[in-house]
Scaffold this motif. Structure first.
Motif: not given
Length: 220
Positions: A176-182
């Motif tokens: 979820q945090s990677r999705d937000a960053r990406d």
């Protein structure tokens, strides 16, 4: 300049959507070259971590990216002469790669390297911005997606199969945090390219996804 007559298939999507497996199988079926662009960022991250490079220093990280000596061969990834296929899949490397991929200097440093993979008879390029930034004129653009739960399950199985420890709650939070960053980064955010086919693989096997991509390529 790269030959724009050489066909390119781009397969973009979020972490653990299955795009790497699908891209590898599509390239194998067509006899095309493969570009795993995510591996370039992971290789940069691995090299930076090993060198002790300051991860807040964009210029220093771009220099690391510029001087990578890499090779893909037979499903293996080499940094210099060292085989690092497993090393670049470690969670610390993946998290670092996601952070440095948001830096314009690093993305620019890897831009030309990615274009150089376009060679006869064709290329399958897998990543986050293959269809939007690197190969916007690709013959076929695919955006592979899946629910975060399905992706966490896949990542969990991947890690366990490779002998790494894994925790499902941690993996969900990490994705979820990677999705937000990406998706929220200012440079080349993760999004479907114009004209891309959207393929949700939550309930599909990798082979079913491969057949769909090949069908789209055969009948654009």
């Amino acid at each position: 300049m790269p030959n724009t007559n050489i066909p390119v298939i781009t397969i973009d999507g979020p972490t653990a959507s299955g795009k790497g497996t699908v891209a590898h199988k599509v390239a194998d079926r067509l006899g095309f070259h493969l570009l795993d662009s995510g591996a370039l960022y992971r290789l940069t991250a691995l090299s930076a971590l090993r060198r002790g490079t300051d991860l807040r220093d964009e210029h220093a990280l771009a220099k690391v990216a510029e001087h990578l000596t890499i090779r893909f061969h037979g499903g293996h990834v080499y940094l210099g002469t060292e085989e690092v296929s497993n090393a670049i899949r470690e969670e610390e490397v993946g998290n670092t790669a996601s952070k440095i991929a948001a830096l314009p200097g690093v993305r620019q440093a890897l831009y030309g390297l990615q274009l150089s993979f376009r060679q006869t008879p064709g290329l399958v390029a897998d990543g986050r911005d293959m269809g939007t930034v690197i190969f916007p004129g690709a013959q076929l653009k695919v955006f592979l997606t899946a629910s975060v739960e399905a992706r966490a399950q896949r990542r969990y199985k991947q890690l366990i199969d490779k002998g790494f420890s894994a925790n499902m709650d941690d993996l969900l939070a990490d994705l979820q945090s990677r999705d937000a960053r990406d998706t929220q980064r200012a440079v080349a955010p993760l999004m479907p390219a114009e004209g891309a086919h959207i393929l949700d693989t939550s309930q599909m096997t990798a082979d079913e996804a491969v057949e769909q991509v090949l069908a789209w390529y055969a009948h654009p």
